[in-house]
Design a protein around this motif. Structure first.
Motif, PDB file in Angstrom:
ATOM      1  N   ASN A  18      48.303 -56.526 154.027  1.00 31.69           N
ATOM      2  CA  ASN A  18      46.873 -56.401 153.754  1.00 31.69           C
ATOM      3  C   ASN A  18      46.292 -57.637 153.056  1.00 31.69           C
ATOM      4  OD1 ASN A  18      45.786 -53.505 154.477  1.00 31.69           O
ATOM      5  ND2 ASN A  18      47.918 -53.291 153.838  1.00 31.69           N
ATOM      6  N   GLY A  19      47.036 -58.747 153.109  1.00 32.40           N
ATOM      7  CA  GLY A  19      46.489 -60.022 152.636  1.00 32.40           C
ATOM      8  C   GLY A  19      46.651 -60.293 151.151  1.00 32.40           C
ATOM      9  N   TYR A  20      47.368 -59.438 150.457  1.00 37.79           N
ATOM     10  CA  TYR A  20      47.591 -59.677 149.018  1.00 37.79           C
ATOM     11  C   TYR A  20      48.941 -60.377 148.835  1.00 37.79           C
ATOM     12  CZ  TYR A  20      43.815 -56.279 148.237  1.00 37.79           C
ATOM     13  OH  TYR A  20      42.620 -55.624 148.221  1.00 37.79           O
ATOM     14  N   ASN A  21      48.990 -61.646 149.186  1.00 35.47           N
ATOM     15  CA  ASN A  21      50.296 -62.319 149.189  1.00 35.47           C
ATOM     16  C   ASN A  21      50.859 -62.561 147.793  1.00 35.47           C
ATOM     17  OD1 ASN A  21      50.193 -62.304 151.914  1.00 35.47           O
ATOM     18  ND2 ASN A  21      49.590 -64.457 152.139  1.00 35.47           N
ATOM     19  N   GLY A  22      49.991 -62.799 146.838  1.00 36.34           N
ATOM     20  CA  GLY A  22      50.457 -63.000 145.454  1.00 36.34           C
ATOM     21  C   GLY A  22      51.083 -61.721 144.912  1.00 36.34           C
ATOM     22  N   SER A  23      50.400 -60.600 145.154  1.00 37.91           N
ATOM     23  CA  SER A  23      50.926 -59.305 144.697  1.00 37.91           C
ATOM     24  C   SER A  23      52.216 -58.971 145.441  1.00 37.91           C
ATOM     25  CB  SER A  23      49.906 -58.192 144.951  1.00 37.91           C
ATOM     26  OG  SER A  23      48.699 -58.490 144.295  1.00 37.91           O
ATOM     27  N   ALA A  24      52.247 -59.308 146.738  1.00 39.81           N
ATOM     28  CA  ALA A  24      53.451 -59.040 147.530  1.00 39.81           C
ATOM     29  C   ALA A  24      54.633 -59.797 146.937  1.00 39.81           C
ATOM     30  CB  ALA A  24      53.229 -59.449 148.988  1.00 39.81           C
ATOM     31  N   ASN A  25      54.421 -61.069 146.611  1.00 38.08           N
ATOM     32  CA  ASN A  25      55.525 -61.851 146.049  1.00 38.08           C
ATOM     33  C   ASN A  25      55.980 -61.291 144.710  1.00 38.08           C
ATOM     34  OD1 ASN A  25      55.782 -63.518 148.200  1.00 38.08           O
ATOM     35  ND2 ASN A  25      54.368 -65.064 147.412  1.00 38.08           N
ATOM     36  N   TYR A  26      55.043 -60.840 143.914  1.00 36.85           N
ATOM     37  CA  TYR A  26      55.386 -60.203 142.637  1.00 36.85           C
ATOM     38  C   TYR A  26      56.244 -58.948 142.894  1.00 36.85           C
ATOM     39  CZ  TYR A  26      54.887 -57.483 138.376  1.00 36.85           C
ATOM     40  OH  TYR A  26      55.154 -56.726 137.258  1.00 36.85           O
ATOM     41  N   LEU A  27      55.816 -58.140 143.858  1.00 38.72           N
ATOM     42  CA  LEU A  27      56.537 -56.885 144.151  1.00 38.72           C
ATOM     43  C   LEU A  27      57.904 -57.145 144.792  1.00 38.72           C
ATOM     44  CD1 LEU A  27      53.395 -54.907 145.282  1.00 38.72           C
ATOM     45  CD2 LEU A  27      54.887 -54.216 143.384  1.00 38.72           C
ATOM     46  N   TYR A  28      58.013 -58.217 145.583  1.00 45.59           N
ATOM     47  CA  TYR A  28      59.345 -58.583 146.112  1.00 45.59           C
ATOM     48  C   TYR A  28      60.269 -58.959 144.949  1.00 45.59           C
ATOM     49  CZ  TYR A  28      57.948 -58.846 151.086  1.00 45.59           C
ATOM     50  OH  TYR A  28      57.544 -58.546 152.360  1.00 45.59           O
ATOM     51  N   ARG A  29      59.744 -59.699 144.003  1.00 46.89           N
ATOM     52  CA  ARG A  29      60.567 -60.087 142.835  1.00 46.89           C
ATOM     53  C   ARG A  29      60.954 -58.839 142.042  1.00 46.89           C
ATOM     54  NH1 ARG A  29      56.558 -64.220 142.424  1.00 46.89           N
ATOM     55  NH2 ARG A  29      55.580 -63.312 140.577  1.00 46.89           N
ATOM     56  N   GLN A  30      60.002 -57.923 141.912  1.00 45.91           N
ATOM     57  CA  GLN A  30      60.261 -56.683 141.164  1.00 45.91           C
ATOM     58  C   GLN A  30      61.337 -55.839 141.872  1.00 45.91           C
ATOM     59  OE1 GLN A  30      58.698 -56.140 138.143  1.00 45.91           O
ATOM     60  NE2 GLN A  30      60.123 -54.428 137.925  1.00 45.91           N
ATOM     61  N   SER A  31      61.279 -55.863 143.199  1.00 42.57           N
ATOM     62  CA  SER A  31      62.290 -55.121 143.977  1.00 42.57           C
ATOM     63  C   SER A  31      63.696 -55.699 143.716  1.00 42.57           C
ATOM     64  CB  SER A  31      61.933 -55.193 145.467  1.00 42.57           C
ATOM     65  OG  SER A  31      62.954 -54.631 146.237  1.00 42.57           O
ATOM     66  N   ASP A  32      63.787 -57.030 143.701  1.00 41.93           N
ATOM     67  CA  ASP A  32      65.082 -57.682 143.399  1.00 41.93           C
ATOM     68  C   ASP A  32      65.561 -57.302 142.001  1.00 41.93           C
ATOM     69  OD1 ASP A  32      65.143 -58.992 145.788  1.00 41.93           O
ATOM     70  OD2 ASP A  32      64.461 -60.928 145.001  1.00 41.93           O
ATOM     71  N   GLU A  33      64.614 -57.260 141.083  1.00 32.66           N
ATOM     72  CA  GLU A  33      64.925 -56.914 139.700  1.00 32.66           C
ATOM     73  C   GLU A  33      65.555 -55.509 139.622  1.00 32.66           C
ATOM     74  OE1 GLU A  33      64.011 -57.504 135.374  1.00 32.66           O
ATOM     75  OE2 GLU A  33      64.232 -58.843 137.064  1.00 32.66           O
ATOM     76  N   GLU A  34      64.997 -54.593 140.401  1.00 29.31           N
ATOM     77  CA  GLU A  34      65.520 -53.210 140.392  1.00 29.31           C
ATOM     78  C   GLU A  34      66.932 -53.155 140.970  1.00 29.31           C
ATOM     79  OE1 GLU A  34      64.184 -51.129 138.656  1.00 29.31           O
ATOM     80  OE2 GLU A  34      62.132 -51.810 138.505  1.00 29.31           O
ATOM     81  N   ARG A  35      67.186 -53.990 141.964  1.00 33.35           N
ATOM     82  CA  ARG A  35      68.546 -54.036 142.503  1.00 33.35           C
ATOM     83  C   ARG A  35      69.510 -54.550 141.426  1.00 33.35           C
ATOM     84  NH1 ARG A  35      72.276 -54.258 146.568  1.00 33.35           N
ATOM     85  NH2 ARG A  35      73.651 -56.042 146.380  1.00 33.35           N
ATOM     86  N   MET A  36      69.056 -55.512 140.640  1.00 32.25           N
ATOM     87  CA  MET A  36      69.885 -56.016 139.544  1.00 32.25           C
ATOM     88  C   MET A  36      70.139 -54.888 138.519  1.00 32.25           C
ATOM     89  SD  MET A  36      69.740 -57.150 136.216  1.00 32.25           S
ATOM     90  CE  MET A  36      68.122 -57.733 135.739  1.00 32.25           C
ATOM     91  N   HIS A  37      69.097 -54.084 138.223  1.00 30.04           N
ATOM     92  CA  HIS A  37      69.282 -52.941 137.302  1.00 30.04           C
ATOM     93  C   HIS A  37      70.343 -51.989 137.854  1.00 30.04           C
ATOM     94  CE1 HIS A  37      64.895 -53.271 135.582  1.00 30.04           C
ATOM     95  NE2 HIS A  37      65.646 -54.324 135.305  1.00 30.04           N
ATOM     96  N   MET A  38      70.258 -51.758 139.169  1.00 27.31           N
ATOM     97  CA  MET A  38      71.212 -50.840 139.800  1.00 27.31           C
ATOM     98  C   MET A  38      72.637 -51.397 139.699  1.00 27.31           C
ATOM     99  SD  MET A  38      71.743 -49.954 143.765  1.00 27.31           S
ATOM    100  CE  MET A  38      72.527 -51.530 143.961  1.00 27.31           C
ATOM    101  N   LEU A  39      72.779 -52.695 140.038  1.00 27.35           N
ATOM    102  CA  LEU A  39      74.121 -53.294 140.057  1.00 27.35           C
ATOM    103  C   LEU A  39      74.763 -53.356 138.678  1.00 27.35           C
ATOM    104  CD1 LEU A  39      73.959 -56.294 142.543  1.00 27.35           C
ATOM    105  CD2 LEU A  39      75.476 -54.309 142.636  1.00 27.35           C
TER     106      LEU A  39
END
Ligand code: FEO
Length: 167
Positions: free
Chosen positions: A34-55
């Motif tokens: 939907n064109g929110y590339n800055g927010s998307a990049n933030y959320l991709y980083r947040q997703s990686d962060e959650e995987r780190m929490h899981m690991l």
């Protein structure tokens, strides 16, 4: 050796962290489409962060003689109506995770597992950061309102909004 109740609740937390990663990935995808590339990049980083929490939990369970598992994950929500809806849901989800971490701590105290309790204190501190970050984003959105030009500025700002690495 982990007690059974502690192992069970840590495995439940592992599954919740894995779900968080999938949820933020779904949100990132919607934002990107939907064109929110800055927010998307933030959320991709947040997703990686959650995987780190899981690991981090995953490795702890196995290191302490347990068997770490990720259970079946619920399908995350895929469609949203606005970027505000996404960040409101991020905040609510983080509050839910905070409660869940507190339940893990409670089980450790009841089971007299002070080592795991100490390990979990990293997550207790992390959740303060996670809730605060989500609240900051919501505050930004509330300040700017829903006008398109302002949302564009918001999104550019999100590109540089740091995800706490927890390291
Ligand atoms: Fe792993 Fe965002 O809590």
């Amino acid at each position: 050796m982990l007690k059974e109740k502690v192992e069970q609740i840590l495995n439940k937390q592992i599954t919740k962290e894995a779900f968080s990663s999938q949820l933020y990935l779904a949100m990132a995808s919607w934002a990107e489409k939907n064109g929110y590339n800055g927010s998307a990049n933030y959320l991709y980083r947040q997703s990686d962060e959650e995987r780190m929490h899981m690991l981090k939990l995953f490795r702890y369970v196995n290191d302490r003689g347990g068997h770490a598992i990720v259970d079946t994950l619920d399908k995350p929500e895929l469609e949203f109506t606005s970027i505000s809806e996404i960040f409101t849901k991020v905040y609510k989800h983080e509050c839910f995770i905070t409660e869940s971490i507190n339940e893990c701590v409670e089980v450790c105290i009841n089971e007299k597992d002070y080592t795991t309790n100490q390990f979990l204190q990293w997550y207790v501190a992390e959740q303060v950061e996670e809730e605060s970050n989500a609240q900051t984003v919501i505050d930004k959105l509330n300040l700017l309102g829903n006008e398109k030009a302002r949302l564009y500025l918001f999104d550019r700002d999100m590109e540089n909004f740091t995800v706490n690495s927890g390291e």
